[in-house]
Design a protein around this motif. Sequence first.
Motif, PDB file in Angstrom:
ATOM      1  N   LEU A  49     -30.311 -81.041 -17.312  1.00 55.50           N
ATOM      2  CA  LEU A  49     -29.015 -81.444 -17.510  1.00 55.50           C
ATOM      3  C   LEU A  49     -28.703 -82.555 -17.811  1.00 55.50           C
ATOM      4  O   LEU A  49     -29.221 -83.770 -17.180  1.00 55.50           O
ATOM      5  N   THR A  75     -29.051 -78.680 -21.270  1.00 62.81           N
ATOM      6  CA  THR A  75     -27.469 -78.574 -21.230  1.00 62.81           C
ATOM      7  C   THR A  75     -26.707 -79.764 -21.315  1.00 62.81           C
ATOM      8  O   THR A  75     -26.920 -80.897 -20.453  1.00 62.81           O
ATOM      9  N   TYR A 108     -31.443 -77.223 -11.845  1.00 60.79           N
ATOM     10  CA  TYR A 108     -32.264 -77.862 -12.776  1.00 60.79           C
ATOM     11  C   TYR A 108     -33.457 -78.173 -12.557  1.00 60.79           C
ATOM     12  O   TYR A 108     -33.533 -78.723 -11.452  1.00 60.79           O
TER      13      TYR A 108
END
Length: 422
Positions: free
Chosen positions: A237, A258, A295
């Motif tokens: 992330l 992401t 994550y």
Amino acid sequence: MSKQPSSARRSAVYLLDQVLGEGRLMAELLAQGALDRLEPADRARAQRLALDVLRGLERADRVLDKHVRKNPPLHVRNILRLATVELCSGGDAHGVVNDAVALTAGHKKGQHMKGMVNAVLRKIAADGPVEWAKLRVPRLPKWLRDPLVMAWGGEAVMAMEAAQFAGAPVDITVKDDAAGWAERLGGVLLPTGSVRLAQAGQVSALPGFSDGAWWVQDAAAALPARLLDARPGEAVLDMCAAPGGKTLQMAAAGADVTALDISDARLERVRENLARTGLKARVVAGDALEHQGRYDAILLDAPCSATGTIRRHPDLPHAKDGAEFGGLFELQSAMLDHALTLLKPGGRLVFCTCSLLPDEGECQIEDALGRHPGLVVERAALDRPGVDPAWITDEGGLRLRPDFWPDLGGMDGFYMAVLRTA
């Protein structure tokens, strides 16, 4: 009919009026289209002229104050400041003075001052360059200088001010073959792996840009992603992703990235860069404090004062006054706490800020370690090419400053630390 002043100079004065009169940041003005009507060359020149004035503002005012008895309105003073910086930097006296007079005459509150502007600037054209060279390196405004002196000492802050006054070269991050691209672009391969271009010119016209072989990113800003060391297939992330340089780094490493940011407008730049480079990431607009997921690794480049970027953003010390700092400190702590809840067991997190204030770096990590039993700082992750052991702080983070690498052209100020959960 009098000749119209150059659009670049007119626009530069507009930028100065907005920064110094309205407290607006240059990046905000550019994002809202302040220079969109200009041709690319004039757009670049207007921005460069305004930045040069902001870097040399103290010198410009000291030169002007010897010749101006009564302080004129801000718009006229900014015309004088721009002309003074140009004249003292070797600009063509005829063109500079004529444009300054025309700009003054074209402003309804300054029309009666065009004679004064002409007389003052002709004196500065003759004597200004010598006066300019005798003046000290411009100092940061007191609201910022005082806490920096408290944190780093007067000598270090003077070196930072010298770095700001000198400006910043263009650094790029390369997908692969950094040494080869440094040679092709006439740049220098920096110790940490970035490529530095001393005379970049129009970046978008350089070889490799349209092909997506590289992207612009300060060498200091490239280090957090290097420290995170994202691996192929990992769920990663980028918690405050825009403008996207770190997202590109982690996507290039093969991670499943992401890219999260609260501003969909700012994420458009991320999408454009992903498309240009042919890299892939999931782009999500949303509040980092409400985001959910699990994550392997997280990069949190938290919202901050941005005081570490003053060498490339000299408008910041003049547009801000530090009043918002307290709220930023609280937001950084909240984001860090929430980010830790998104990590898988044994996951790692890089916290970083482009700030020179310990409250946004060293103190944040010390406080987080106190709040989260089992959270550890991974000093070993800092063992990377080009990282000077002298940059490593007591709590195990990395402190970068604009005055580091003085022989190479400096770097942005940053703080970063690698954290791992139990």
